[in-house]
Design a protein around this motif. Structure first.
Motif, PDB file in Angstrom:
ATOM      1  N   TYR A 177      -4.589  -4.909   0.901  1.00 10.94           N
ATOM      2  CA  TYR A 177      -3.513  -3.929   1.069  1.00 10.94           C
ATOM      3  C   TYR A 177      -2.286  -4.587   1.699  1.00 10.94           C
ATOM      4  O   TYR A 177      -1.151  -4.382   1.237  1.00 10.94           O
ATOM      5  CB  TYR A 177      -4.035  -2.786   1.945  1.00 10.94           C
ATOM      6  N   ASN A 181       1.394  -5.314  -0.284  1.00 10.33           N
ATOM      7  CA  ASN A 181       2.578  -4.635   0.249  1.00 10.33           C
ATOM      8  C   ASN A 181       3.610  -5.622   0.776  1.00 10.33           C
ATOM      9  O   ASN A 181       4.819  -5.338   0.742  1.00 10.33           O
ATOM     10  CB  ASN A 181       2.173  -3.647   1.337  1.00 10.33           C
ATOM     11  N   TRP A 245      -5.428  -2.183  -5.468  1.00 12.96           N
ATOM     12  CA  TRP A 245      -5.669  -2.187  -4.022  1.00 12.96           C
ATOM     13  C   TRP A 245      -5.929  -0.796  -3.457  1.00 12.96           C
ATOM     14  O   TRP A 245      -6.504  -0.661  -2.378  1.00 12.96           O
ATOM     15  CB  TRP A 245      -4.441  -2.766  -3.314  1.00 12.96           C
ATOM     16  N   LEU A 246      -5.502   0.250  -4.156  1.00  7.57           N
ATOM     17  CA  LEU A 246      -5.446   1.574  -3.530  1.00  7.57           C
ATOM     18  C   LEU A 246      -6.822   2.155  -3.254  1.00  7.57           C
ATOM     19  O   LEU A 246      -7.117   2.559  -2.120  1.00  7.57           O
ATOM     20  CB  LEU A 246      -4.627   2.529  -4.402  1.00  7.57           C
ATOM     21  N   ALA A 249      -8.883   0.458  -0.496  1.00 11.27           N
ATOM     22  CA  ALA A 249      -8.248   0.595   0.818  1.00 11.27           C
ATOM     23  C   ALA A 249      -8.352   2.024   1.338  1.00 11.27           C
ATOM     24  O   ALA A 249      -8.748   2.266   2.479  1.00 11.27           O
ATOM     25  CB  ALA A 249      -6.791   0.158   0.741  1.00 11.27           C
TER      26      ALA A 249
END
Length: 577
Positions: A177, A181, A245-246, A249
């Motif tokens: 994550y 980002n 990634w969502l 995470a």
């Protein structure tokens, strides 16, 4: 007297725009001065601060609808410098809606965390408030530089919140994550720097004024800068294939953090909608509707990915994560067509789906705990870690205290019925089944797609084949969601009839009930909410009002000196009528 009070309220209301940003910052700093043993006091401060920020946001939402508010806009000039030279906060119907949505969800998450999750690590309440500060600033800022600042505040706080509670799964998914980002933030900076080099400004209203007059030789570079900037926002909006990634995470985070993160993907969608309608609207000359087809295609691919992911999910946390992906894709695809009726329906759908997904994250914690019959799992040091799934058991030295088992609370009557009813409401809203807000929002979007030339429609992209494909995806992904949620509900509620009754704390059931009650309220007041979202969409596709309100906002005069000259003023400005 009444006229004086109205004038006083009109002049003081723009200053209220500082509350959702300044109050969380003050509360976060205050909680850092308190010892970690003062968790109860920190919790009270967290909930009180979020409540006051929500009340301020509701007042601002009411204010932008007043007939006397010029163009439904509020402009605050920081340091009393006029745009585009000074920092400016801008409130309109869209930012007010997103602000209320984020704070409603945050208040419910703060209350839910008060049962035990806020004790799983250090500085939870400070990070929580900084997260709210970043969210509020992102919705209210009027320039790209401060948008980047608030994004970084929001992301830095989210890194700490995601790792809150420790555990291998959180650390592993947290590293992914953070890495993705950071890459998105780098793209943000590159895109913003390129835009500044081309236009000489980062003020959003000023950018909207420069784009139509851009020289043909610079237009290609402008489009490249916009594409780089959009990629950063698409990553934050969890658009396929940039959303790997969502789900790991969000599902690895603690339940209240995962629920709060449900609104994080909508920040990326909000920013895309804001900048796209300002810079590339129908009046942007040769750049009109630039990138709209890409937004529609990316949104529809994300919808398909989210629907298939939900169907393949076995765990409730993953199911909620893919539901967030599906919701983000639906909102993005609808916005990309540039039709105000479709956008109005999408804006009605957005808050209901976000609240239902947040409630599903909270329910996943309660249902998973019930699935284990309320028994505690063993941590790495042999001590009991109350109600943590095996992959989320903290590492040695960071387990929850044994005494915290009492925080789960006493059994309440019909707890299983409460969980079942809440899960049913979540299913209906997320899948878009009647009679709740998910169905109303999807039905309104389908109506706009089938009647693109209806009364009041704007001159956006003609839906054509893309519109029919979006229509099919709205129905198809709703069916996939219904199958996935129903299957999971049967496994958890029907497959183990001899399971003990669940044990719930009042502070666990109340936030879930409040979130779902908000979804019901959206259904009951659908007419009023739809009128609000229609006015919001109309103003988005007529950005002249936004540009005029920001660039013509007057600074307030300073105090008059004896010689008749005016001193400097540090008060906020007000929009010119």
């Amino acid at each position: 007297m009444s006229a004086f009070l109205s004038e006083l309220a009109a002049r003081s209301m723009p200053h209220l725009m500082l509350v959702p940003i300044g109050l969380p910052l003050f509360t976060a700093a205050l909680t850092l001065f308190l010892r970690e043993e003062s968790q109860r006091l920190k919790l009270v401060l967290n909930i009180a601060s979020t409540t006051f920020a929500l009340l301020a946001a509701v007042a601002l939402l009411h204010w932008v609808q007043q007939p006397g508010t010029a163009s439904g806009m509020g402009v605050y000039l920081q340091g009393n410098w006029t745009a585009p030279f000074g920092i400016v906060l801008v409130l309109d119907r869209l930012s007010a809606l997103m602000l209320v949505l984020a704070l409603v969800l945050a208040l419910c998450c703060a209350v839910f965390a008060g049962t035990r999750w806020h004790r799983a690590g250090v500085h939870f309440h400070a990070l929580f408030q900084l997260q709210l500060m970043g969210l509020a600033g992102a919705f209210l800022t009027g320039d790209l530089f401060n948008l980047f600042v608030f994004f970084e505040i929001m992301l830095a706080a989210s890194y700490g919140l995601l790792l809150h509670g420790s555990g291998r799964a959180r650390v592993q998914s947290g590293l992914h994550y953070i890495a993705i980002n950071l890459a998105a933030s780098s793209l943000f900076l590159i895109g913003a720097a390129m835009l500044y080099g081309i236009t000489g400004t980062l003020n959003m209203a000023d950018l909207a004024r420069h784009v139509p007059a851009m020289a043909a030789t610079d237009r290609g570079l402008l489009h490249a800068a916009a594409a780089i900037l959009a990629t950063a926002f698409l990553i934050k909006a969890a658009v396929w294939p940039l959303n790997f990634w969502l789900v790991p995470a969000y599902s690895a985070a603690t339940a209240p953090v995962g629920a709060l993160f449900a609104v994080m993907t909508k920040v990326g969608v909000y920013t895309l909608l804001r900048l796209w309608t300002l810079m590339f609207g129908s009046e942007a000359g040769d750049s009109a509707l630039f990138g709209g087809a890409w937004l529609v295609a990316a949104g529809m691919l994300t919808m398909a990915f989210g629907g298939i992911g939900m169907l393949a999910s076995q765990r409730l946390g993953h199911l909620a994560g893919f539901a967030a992906v599906l919701s983000s894709g639906t909102v993005l695809a609808a916005a990309g067509l540039g039709q105000n009726q479709l956008t109005a329906a999408m804006l009605y759908y957005l808050p209901g789906s976000t609240l239902a997904i947040g409630a599903l994250f909270l329910l996943s914690d309660l249902i998973e705990r019930w699935r284990t019959d309320g028994t505690a799992l063993r941590g790495h040091d042999g001590n009991e870690a109350p109600f943590l799934t095996p992959e989320l058991v903290p590492t040695p030295g960071l387990n929850l205290d044994d005494e915290e088992q009492v925080l789960v609370g006493r059994a309440i009557p019909a707890a299983a019925a409460l969980l079942g009813l809440a899960y049913l409401v979540c299913t209906l809203v997320i899948a878009g089944m009647p009679p709740l807000s998910g169905f109303v929002g999807k039905f309104a979007m389908l109506t706009a797609l089938l009647n693109p030339l209806g009364l009041g429609s704007s001159s956006g992209m003609q839906p054509g084949a893309a519109g029919w494909l979006l229509l099919a995806l709205l129905i198809g992904t709703g069916l996939l969601s219904l199958i996935a949620l129903t299957r999971t509900g049967m496994r958890h509620f029907w497959a183990a009839p001899d399971r003990h009754a669940p044990r719930l704390h009042v502070l666990e059931g109340l936030p879930v009930a409040a979130l779902l009650a908000a979804c019901v309220a959206l259904t009951v007041h659908a007419d009023a909410v739809m009128r609000y979202t229609q006015a919001t969409a109309n103003s988005l596709y007529a950005p002249q009002g936004y540009v005029r309100a920001v660039l013509q906002a007057r600074h307030l005069p300073g105090p008059v000196t004896p010689a008749g000259s005016q001193g400097a003023s540090v008060l906020g400005g007000e929009a010119a009528p």
